[in-house]
Design a protein around this motif. Structure first.
Motif, mmCIF file in Angstrom:
data_model
loop_
_atom_site.group_PDB
_atom_site.id
_atom_site.type_symbol
_atom_site.label_atom_id
_atom_site.label_comp_id
_atom_site.label_asym_id
_atom_site.label_seq_id
_atom_site.Cartn_x
_atom_site.Cartn_y
_atom_site.Cartn_z
ATOM 1 N N UNK A 298 21.826 22.482 -13.635
ATOM 2 C CA UNK A 298 22.075 23.890 -13.293
ATOM 3 C C UNK A 298 22.855 24.595 -14.400
ATOM 4 N N UNK A 299 23.790 23.864 -15.004
ATOM 5 C CA UNK A 299 24.569 24.430 -16.112
ATOM 6 C C UNK A 299 23.685 24.682 -17.328
ATOM 7 N N UNK A 300 22.813 23.722 -17.641
ATOM 8 C CA UNK A 300 21.910 23.881 -18.780
ATOM 9 C C UNK A 300 21.004 25.087 -18.629
ATOM 10 N N UNK A 301 20.482 25.291 -17.429
ATOM 11 C CA UNK A 301 19.611 26.446 -17.169
ATOM 12 C C UNK A 301 20.396 27.746 -17.315
ATOM 13 N N UNK A 302 21.624 27.767 -16.781
ATOM 14 C CA UNK A 302 22.461 28.968 -16.871
ATOM 15 C C UNK A 302 22.755 29.328 -18.329
ATOM 16 N N UNK A 303 23.021 28.322 -19.151
ATOM 17 C CA UNK A 303 23.299 28.566 -20.572
ATOM 18 C C UNK A 303 22.100 29.225 -21.243
ATOM 19 N N UNK A 304 20.904 28.679 -21.024
ATOM 20 C CA UNK A 304 19.704 29.220 -21.664
ATOM 21 C C UNK A 304 19.324 30.589 -21.103
ATOM 22 N N UNK A 305 19.629 30.823 -19.832
ATOM 23 C CA UNK A 305 19.336 32.121 -19.215
ATOM 24 C C UNK A 305 20.340 33.196 -19.632
ATOM 25 N N UNK A 306 21.438 32.762 -20.256
ATOM 26 C CA UNK A 306 22.479 33.719 -20.630
ATOM 27 C C UNK A 306 23.380 34.097 -19.478
ATOM 28 N N UNK A 307 23.399 33.276 -18.419
ATOM 29 C CA UNK A 307 24.241 33.533 -17.258
ATOM 30 C C UNK A 307 25.628 32.927 -17.453
ATOM 31 N N UNK A 308 26.572 33.295 -16.604
ATOM 32 C CA UNK A 308 27.913 32.713 -16.655
ATOM 33 C C UNK A 308 27.864 31.255 -16.194
ATOM 34 N N UNK A 309 28.729 30.432 -16.771
ATOM 35 C CA UNK A 309 28.791 29.024 -16.382
ATOM 36 C C UNK A 309 30.169 28.472 -16.709
ATOM 37 N N UNK A 310 30.520 27.363 -16.066
ATOM 38 C CA UNK A 310 31.792 26.696 -16.340
ATOM 39 C C UNK A 310 31.620 25.739 -17.521
ATOM 40 N N UNK A 311 32.526 25.816 -18.486
ATOM 41 C CA UNK A 311 32.414 24.984 -19.679
ATOM 42 C C UNK A 311 32.809 23.531 -19.410
ATOM 43 N N UNK A 312 33.666 23.292 -18.427
ATOM 44 C CA UNK A 312 34.073 21.928 -18.081
ATOM 45 C C UNK A 312 34.078 21.778 -16.565
ATOM 46 N N UNK A 313 33.391 20.743 -16.089
ATOM 47 C CA UNK A 313 33.346 20.457 -14.654
ATOM 48 C C UNK A 313 33.660 18.970 -14.456
ATOM 49 N N UNK A 314 34.652 18.679 -13.619
ATOM 50 C CA UNK A 314 35.045 17.293 -13.346
ATOM 51 C C UNK A 314 34.802 16.987 -11.866
#
Length: 334
Positions: A298-314
């Motif tokens: 989900x993060x990878x898709x958000x990055x390519x779509x230009x959407x907001x995302x969390x840079x670090x998730x634990x």
């Protein structure tokens, strides 16, 4: 006579033109250029989805198989492509395969490094190619190259193993640590474990430690050798569950029934061991490759779509032991 011949000639020409016209109407790709171009455009329109790469430490490890499957499930729903290659625990091969994936036109990549330092050259190449980098499970050394990191709280995983040991052995004991310095996830787990047992007058002593490369076979062989020198080992702390299975096998072969062993992962193999009444596995700090994989996708898709995302998730970790293992089951990952 001449007039009759002329009429015949004109008739023949009309017939030939009619046949030619029929041929163009049926058309083959060679005869119908417009149709071919349209088909090519349609084919191009079908291939507009993102292309992702996946490179994890070793695809013979069930953990990474599950991680890849969780990522692929999310990408498949969106119609995106996932290219997977198996480094087989070889850092040089991993770098080579990443270069291949760049040539294959990936837009983003999920990376779990075999060696958190030696992966740097590949990270540089990915950046130059404008490929987005999603670091999963175990961190790379140069975090400045990556776009996002998704993994477990590995220091906490080691810490809860140490806390559990303090409860089980309040009088202390002699410890063997089986680690893998090239994998930062394991480094953090061991750090967390050592913090827990040194936080009080615990009476624990680390008598030996060894690099197992994170693998079952090496863990088995190394543990067998160490047990010949240290027959009084009480506890073995392992950086992952594959190491723990190797250590358990070595301890059983040596007939050392009083040694207790900790792992990290929450793998089906370890949960099966925990269901045995005479198991030497004290517990495993469990993580969820399914949860990490879905979050990474989900993060990878958000990055390519230009959407907001969390840079670090634990992702949270938790202890599975003989008391609660039935709740989680041993037929798969949590």
């Amino acid at each position: 006579m001449k007039k009759k011949a002329l009429i015949v000639l004109v008739s023949l020409l009309i017939g030939i033109l009619a046949l030619y016209g029929c041929k163009k109407a049926v058309g083959t790709p060679e005869d119908n250029a417009v149709s071919s171009e349209e088909e090519a455009e349609e084919a191009g329109e079908e291939d507009t989805g993102y292309k992702f790469g996946f490179s994890a430490i070793d695809m013979d490890n069930p953990y990474f198989i599950t991680l890849e499957s969780a990522i692929k499930e999310v990408l498949d729903k969106e119609g995106y492509t996932l290219i997977t290659k198996n480094p087989e625990s070889d850092p040089a091969l991993q770098n080579e395969q990443i270069m291949e994936m760049i040539d294959e036109g990936i837009d983003a990549i999920f990376i779990c490094p075999v060696n958190w330092v030696e992966i740097t050259d590949a990270l540089e190449a990915l950046k130059e190619a404008d490929v987005k980098i999603i670091n999963v499970d175990t961190q790379v050394k140069e975090m400045g190259y990556i776009d996002a990191y998704i993994g477990s709280d590995n220091e906490a995983a080691g810490y809860i193993c140490g806390e559990d040991l303090l409860d089980k052995c309040p009088e202390g004991g002699r410890i063997l640590i089986l680690e893998c310095p090239t994998q930062n996830s394991i480094n953090e787990r061991i750090t967390g474990f050592e913090k827990a047992i040194s936080s009080a007058e615990s009476g624990f002593e680390i008598v030996d430690r060894a690099d197992t490369n994170g693998e079952f076979q090496k863990a088995l062989e190394i543990t067998q050798e160490i047990l010949k020198e240290h027959e009084d080992i009480d506890v073995i702390m392992c950086g992952n569950d594959q190491i723990a299975v190797g250590a358990t096998t070595a301890v059983n072969l040596a007939g050392m029934r009083n040694v207790i062993i900790y792992g990290v992962d929450g793998s089906p193999d370890i949960k099966k061991e925990l269901m045995k009444p005479d198991t030497q596995i004290a517990g495993t700090a469990a993580q969820s490759p399914i949860g990490i994989g879905k979050q990474a996708a989900e993060t990878g898709i958000a990055i390519l779509d230009g959407d907001e995302y969390e840079e670090e998730i634990y992702e949270d970790v938790f202890m599975i032991n003989s008391d609660n293992v039935k709740m989680y089951g041993a037929d798969g990952w949590q």
